[in-house]
Write a protein that holds these residues in place. Structure first.
Motif, mmCIF file in Angstrom:
data_model
loop_
_atom_site.group_PDB
_atom_site.id
_atom_site.type_symbol
_atom_site.label_atom_id
_atom_site.label_comp_id
_atom_site.label_asym_id
_atom_site.label_seq_id
_atom_site.Cartn_x
_atom_site.Cartn_y
_atom_site.Cartn_z
ATOM 1 N N THR A 1 -91.157 -8.686 -117.496
ATOM 2 C CA THR A 1 -90.767 -9.637 -116.452
ATOM 3 C C THR A 1 -89.882 -8.953 -115.414
ATOM 4 O OG1 THR A 1 -90.833 -11.391 -118.098
ATOM 5 C CG2 THR A 1 -89.716 -11.901 -116.031
ATOM 6 N N ASN A 2 -88.885 -8.203 -115.888
ATOM 7 C CA ASN A 2 -87.975 -7.533 -114.954
ATOM 8 C C ASN A 2 -88.716 -6.508 -114.097
ATOM 9 O OD1 ASN A 2 -85.753 -8.932 -115.831
ATOM 10 N ND2 ASN A 2 -85.202 -7.426 -117.374
ATOM 11 N N LEU A 3 -89.600 -5.737 -114.732
ATOM 12 C CA LEU A 3 -90.302 -4.693 -113.975
ATOM 13 C C LEU A 3 -91.261 -5.324 -112.960
ATOM 14 C CD1 LEU A 3 -91.044 -2.012 -116.736
ATOM 15 C CD2 LEU A 3 -89.148 -2.108 -115.100
ATOM 16 N N ILE A 4 -91.963 -6.372 -113.385
ATOM 17 C CA ILE A 4 -92.900 -7.022 -112.465
ATOM 18 C C ILE A 4 -92.127 -7.695 -111.335
ATOM 19 C CG2 ILE A 4 -94.626 -8.871 -112.239
ATOM 20 C CD1 ILE A 4 -95.499 -8.172 -115.134
ATOM 21 N N ASP A 5 -91.008 -8.311 -111.690
ATOM 22 C CA ASP A 5 -90.169 -8.957 -110.687
ATOM 23 C C ASP A 5 -89.719 -7.939 -109.629
ATOM 24 O OD1 ASP A 5 -88.764 -11.423 -109.960
ATOM 25 O OD2 ASP A 5 -86.969 -10.190 -110.256
ATOM 26 N N ASN A 6 -89.291 -6.768 -110.079
ATOM 27 C CA ASN A 6 -88.871 -5.721 -109.133
ATOM 28 C C ASN A 6 -90.048 -5.266 -108.270
ATOM 29 O OD1 ASN A 6 -86.302 -5.768 -110.112
ATOM 30 N ND2 ASN A 6 -86.482 -3.907 -111.321
ATOM 31 N N ALA A 7 -91.205 -5.092 -108.909
ATOM 32 C CA ALA A 7 -92.393 -4.633 -108.167
ATOM 33 C C ALA A 7 -92.751 -5.655 -107.092
ATOM 34 C CB ALA A 7 -93.559 -4.436 -109.125
ATOM 35 N N THR B 1 -79.833 -3.368 -104.565
ATOM 36 C CA THR B 1 -79.895 -3.219 -103.113
ATOM 37 C C THR B 1 -80.290 -4.555 -102.488
ATOM 38 O OG1 THR B 1 -82.197 -2.528 -103.301
ATOM 39 C CG2 THR B 1 -80.548 -0.786 -103.172
ATOM 40 N N LYS B 2 -80.386 -5.580 -103.346
ATOM 41 C CA LYS B 2 -80.770 -6.883 -102.815
ATOM 42 C C LYS B 2 -79.559 -7.586 -102.204
ATOM 43 C CE LYS B 2 -84.591 -7.139 -105.939
ATOM 44 N NZ LYS B 2 -85.081 -7.518 -107.247
ATOM 45 N N PRO B 3 -79.801 -8.501 -101.258
ATOM 46 C CA PRO B 3 -78.681 -9.192 -100.627
ATOM 47 C C PRO B 3 -77.851 -9.955 -101.669
ATOM 48 C CG PRO B 3 -80.773 -9.779 -99.572
ATOM 49 C CD PRO B 3 -81.100 -8.961 -100.766
ATOM 50 N N LEU C 1 -78.952 -6.439 -112.860
ATOM 51 C CA LEU C 1 -78.961 -6.281 -114.314
ATOM 52 C C LEU C 1 -80.361 -6.060 -114.877
ATOM 53 C CD1 LEU C 1 -76.323 -8.955 -115.339
ATOM 54 C CD2 LEU C 1 -76.148 -6.482 -115.615
ATOM 55 N N GLY C 2 -81.388 -6.304 -114.044
ATOM 56 C CA GLY C 2 -82.763 -6.240 -114.546
ATOM 57 C C GLY C 2 -83.086 -4.928 -115.259
ATOM 58 N N LEU C 3 -82.826 -3.826 -114.594
ATOM 59 C CA LEU C 3 -83.171 -2.533 -115.194
ATOM 60 C C LEU C 3 -82.202 -2.149 -116.293
ATOM 61 C CD1 LEU C 3 -84.332 -0.473 -112.082
ATOM 62 C CD2 LEU C 3 -85.719 -1.413 -113.933
HETATM 63 MG MG LIG Z 1 -84.713 -6.679 -110.881
#
Ligand SMILES: [Mg+2]
Ligand SMILES: Nc1ncnc2c1ncn2[C@@H]1O[C@H](COP(=O)(O)OP(=O)(O)OP(=O)(O)O)[C@@H](O)[C@H]1O
Length: 467
Positions: free
Chosen positions: A367-373, A420-422, A429-431
């Motif tokens: 979920t975290n990796l797909i969310d980042n992608a 790096t997100k606003p 914390l995702g990664l």
């Molecule tokens: Mg993330």
């Protein structure tokens, strides 16, 4: 002599004579030729203060030894810096210390150093301890909160996805009810003897044939559908069947064409054509509605199964799983979050063996990796989920065609709270969470390669973690 030297180091400059004497008594000077002094992860047995030379600290980041500091400043320290926490934390070296040139160090055994800190600076130690555990606790709580938030946004998406088929099933059921009432009415006409026996036999045969056609009806493009409806509509008008346009749509959806209607007209005779057409239409309609209900309900149970697979609520936390089941469930759960301009490509190696894993937590990683992608791609691009075997590991790759990771921030992306997100969008914390799940819990690894338009996160999971 030694006492005078210790006094010149910033760590010890304000100590009184008695304390300096204690240090001289318990510590010793060690000379190290250039090379490794201690390695990350070893038992932290000593506290080091550099007296001369140049040294470097490094940390293992995803298998690479990354230098974090290099200095020739006298008095810098390293080693068992957390000895004051005693058994409350695992006492292991958090990094590696290397002598870049020949070095000399003032070395204190960790247990003595810890006891000394506690007895000399009790109040400072309490404050530090509070800070240390406070920070760790905060991180855990925030991590858990983050997980809940992620689950919350996924279940919102799921609710939305469940609503469509559920509403469709309810709608179809109510239409079906009126159709069935219509059939009962026709049955009453038959019972009254208004339709003779042989005609009835023909009709029933036609009906069976029509039902078979529904199941085999090819999926038409909108253009093909409207052409087919025109053709059937024209036929009906030519044969004076009223309501041709209404009936036409149902006949076409059921796979009926003008040739079939010709054959039917032959069988039942022109004079019975209209009631026969209506009878067949009813049959097709109910059949189509039942198929729609079946699809909707199947879709609902598919979603529920995916949600169950995703959350693993009724499963043991640690079990043998097929990573593809987890990936598929995660994709279903995330479906609502994937913009329509994103193409999802699955390149699954079906020959992979199942692996022992904490399934729900791995779902969190995907979920975290797909969310980042998705975050890196915006509204359009390609998301590729790839699996395969890499030596004694299974790998899962999440690749995107987004903007990529700036090499300058690359070493920091796995740090907790690095984003790096606003403000308000990413917690960073995702990664960090993913790394801890993969590396600490599964003894696997996460690697990343990135250039603009091509970023790949590769998760490695051991097939035999006990080996
Ligand atoms: Mg993330
Ligand atoms: N696929 C990717 N493409 C480009 N940059 C990425 C990608 N994955 C991660 N990053 C970078 O790594 C940073 C950290 O990612 P991480 O998942 O830890 O936190 P986040 O996505 O910013 O926040 P959160 O996961 O809490 O929403 C991101 O802010 C982004 O800069």
């Amino acid at each position: 002599m030694m006492k005078e030297e210790l006094k010149t180091l910033f760590l010890f400059e304000s100590l009184d004579d008695a304390k300096l004497d204690w240090l001289v008594e318990h510590g010793k000077v060690e000379h190290h030729p250039a090379g490794l002094v201690y390695a990350e992860g070893d038992d932290a047995t000593c506290f080091y203060v550099m007296l001369s030379g140049t040294c470097a600290l490094s940390r293992l980041v995803h298998g690479d030894d990354v230098e974090t500091v290099r200095t020739e400043q006298r008095g810098v320290y390293a080693g068992a810096t957390q000895a004051y926490l005693g058994a409350a934390v695992p006492q292991k070296y958090p990094n590696s210390l290397r002598a870049v040139t020949d070095c000399s160090f003032f070395v204190l055994p960790a247990t003595e150093f810890g006891a000394m800190m506690r007895s000399w600076f009790p109040m400072a130690m309490h404050l530090m301890e509070g800070l240390f555990f406070g920070l760790r606790n905060t991180q855990t709580i925030i991590g858990e909160r983050e997980r809940l938030l992620a689950l919350g946004s996924l279940s919102a998406g799921l609710t939305h996805e469940l609503n469509n088929p559920a509403a469709a099933a309810v709608r179809a059921t109510s239409v079906l009810r009126t159709r069935v009432a219509g059939m009962r009415h026709k049955l009453a006409m038959i019972a009254d003897g208004r339709v003779d026996g042989t005609k009835l036999r023909h009709l029933v045969d036609l009906q069976e044939e029509a039902v078979k056609r529904v199941a085999l009806a090819p999926a038409l493009t909108p253009l093909q559908t409207s052409d087919a409806e025109d053709a059937v509509g024209d036929w009906l008008e030519e044969h004076d069947v009223t309501g041709a346009w209404d009936i036409g749509a149902t006949l076409v959806a059921g796979g009926i064409d003008p040739e079939w209607l010709d054959a039917m007209a032959q069988t039942v005779g022109e004079e019975n054509l209209e009631p026969a057409v209506r009878w067949i239409t009813y049959t097709l309609d109910t059949e189509l509605l039942m198929a729609e209900i079946e699809d909707s309900v199947a879709r609902i149970s598919g979603l529920v199964a995916a949600a169950k697979q995703y959350s693993q609520l009724d499963r043991a936390p640690y079990q043998t799983v097929d990573v593809h089941d987890l990936l598929k469930a995660t994709l279903v759960m995330m479906n609502a979050k994937i913009p329509s301009g994103i193409k999802v490509v699955k390149e699954f190696d079906r020959s992979l063996p199942p692996i022992p894993a904490y399934a729900a937590e791995l779902n969190q990683v995907w979920t975290n990796l797909i969310d980042n992608a998705l975050g890196a791609m915006g509204q359009s691009g390609t998301l590729t989920i790839r699996t395969g075997r890499d030596g004694e590991n299974v790998f899962v790759e999440v690749a995107d065609t987004g903007h990529g990771i700036d090499p300058a921030i690359r070493p920091r992306i796995f740090e907790p709270f690095f984003t790096t997100k606003p403000v308000g969008e990413g917690t960073g914390l995702g990664l960090d969470i993913s790394y801890r799940i993969v590396v600490n819990k599964h003894h696997g690894d996460i690697k990343v390669t990135s250039s603009p338009g091509d970023t790949t996160f590769r998760v490695l999971l051991p097939i035999n973690p006990d080996a």
